[in-house]
Design an enzyme around this catalytic site. Structure first.
Site, PDB file in Angstrom:
ATOM      1  N   ASP A  81       0.636  -1.333   0.167  1.00  0.00           N
ATOM      2  CA  ASP A  81      -0.174  -0.108  -0.171  1.00  0.00           C
ATOM      3  C   ASP A  81       0.939   1.275   0.435  1.00  0.00           C
ATOM      4  OD1 ASP A  81       1.050  -0.431   2.671  1.00  0.00           O
ATOM      5  OD2 ASP A  81      -1.144  -0.493   3.624  1.00  0.00           O
ATOM      6  N   ASN A 150      -7.381  -0.823  14.203  1.00  0.00           N
ATOM      7  CA  ASN A 150      -8.850  -0.462  14.017  1.00  0.00           C
ATOM      8  C   ASN A 150      -9.378  -2.125  13.039  1.00  0.00           C
ATOM      9  OD1 ASN A 150      -7.520   0.009  11.547  1.00  0.00           O
ATOM     10  ND2 ASN A 150      -8.870   1.323  11.182  1.00  0.00           N
ATOM     11  N   HIS A 152      -7.730  -2.737  10.630  1.00  0.00           N
ATOM     12  CA  HIS A 152      -7.414  -3.070   8.926  1.00  0.00           C
ATOM     13  C   HIS A 152      -6.065  -3.382   8.977  1.00  0.00           C
ATOM     14  CE1 HIS A 152      -4.536   0.649   8.901  1.00  0.00           C
ATOM     15  NE2 HIS A 152      -3.314  -0.283   9.314  1.00  0.00           N
ATOM     16  N   GLU A 157      -9.927  -0.531   5.306  1.00  0.00           N
ATOM     17  CA  GLU A 157     -10.753   0.274   6.319  1.00  0.00           C
ATOM     18  C   GLU A 157     -12.092  -0.671   6.988  1.00  0.00           C
ATOM     19  OE1 GLU A 157      -8.114   1.292   8.315  1.00  0.00           O
ATOM     20  OE2 GLU A 157      -7.935   4.012   7.166  1.00  0.00           O
TER      21      GLU A 157
END
Ligand code: F6R
Length: 268
Positions: A81, A150, A152, A157
């Site tokens: 990413d 979170n 991810h 996400e």
């Protein structure tokens, strides 16, 4: 199979969990996993995350190369990413991290490296080109990933569909805040470009790394909560060849049952 954001059919739950004493030990195991894949398939396609979790693993991999234990000259290396709009020369970009920690020390040649150009005027094309490359290579043999606070993976996400390949995404507020740790100065981190969960699910093998007590809560949710796109990492439990390598601190909130299941696979 789907109920809201949850996947109720857990037939494929096969995830291997390995718990190690500390960051050093888990990184040694992760480096060995990468070594094994390269030995079995010298022209393996390997996708690499950046961040704190895999940093020591990459350093140990560099040592293995110096010691003559591995040869990566036929491998294809893909960056998982990138932060959209952040120049590759900026310390904190995934590009900069991968060159500093692994590509330059390993002497990887440019034609083996495939990273998103997050400054491109056509990010859609960037995604298409990445997907095309992976398709042409056949498959990703190994994905080395971390996990966000979170849940991810990459920049997938919470709420992201499982059938996405590469895409551009609005980063959620946790990622924007936590992401500041990589940068010397406050940096706008609004969007990311990332491989998708479909790449993850189709990869031959996935190794997820997490260490430290700050990851204990999200690791518990990932391993023991419902499989749901609300916590993207939980979809790894639908993968047939996924391994979670964590240290004792990250395993600190796991139930007795999970710990017992993991003991069979661990060196603890
Ligand atoms: C980075 C990436 C992210 C990180 C995750 C954990 O390329 O894909 O998903 O893996 O945010 O980051 P660390 O390891 O810094 O805690």
């Amino acid at each position: 199979m789907e109920k809201g954001n949850e996947f109720t059919d857990k037939m494929n739950e096969k995830m291997e969990i390995k718990i190690f004493k500390d960051y050093q030990a888990l990184s040694e195991q992760a480096a060995s996993e990468i070594e094994e894949v390269i030995k079995l398939k010298p022209d393996a396609v390997i996708c690499l995350a950046t961040g704190e979790s895999p940093k020591l693993t990459y350093q140990l991999l560099v040592k293995k190369l110096i010691d003559g234990k591995i040869d990566l000259s036929d491998c294809t290396l893909i960056g998982l990413d990138e932060w959209v709009g952040v120049p590759p020369t900026t310390e904190g970009s995934c590009h900069h991290f991968l060159y500093k920690e692994i590509f330059s020390p390993l002497g990887i040649s440019e034609n083996q490296i495939h990273l998103f150009d997050a400054l491109s005027g056509n990010l859609f094309l960037e995604c298409q080109n990445m997907d095309k490359l992976i398709l042409e290579k056949g498959d990703i043999d190994l994905m080395v990933v971390g996990i966000g606070m979170n849940g991810h993976i990459g920049f997938n996400e919470p709420g992201i569909p499982v059938d996405n390949y590469s895409h551009v995404i609005n980063l959620d507020s946790t990622t924007q805040t936590v992401g500041q740790k990589y940068f010397a100065h406050p940096t706008e981190l609004k969007k990311g470009i990332t491989l998708g969960l479909k790449h993850l699910l189709q990869a031959e093998k996935v190794v997820l790394l997490a260490n430290g007590d700050k990851k204990a809560s999200i690791i518990k949710e990932t391993l023991e909560g419902p499989i749901s796109i609300d916590v993207p990492a939980t979809v790894l439990r639908m993968h047939l060849n996924a391994m979670v390598i964590i240290d004792e601190e990250a395993a600190g909130l796991l139930s007795e049952k999970t710990l017992l299941d993991s003991q069979t696979a661990s060196n603890v």
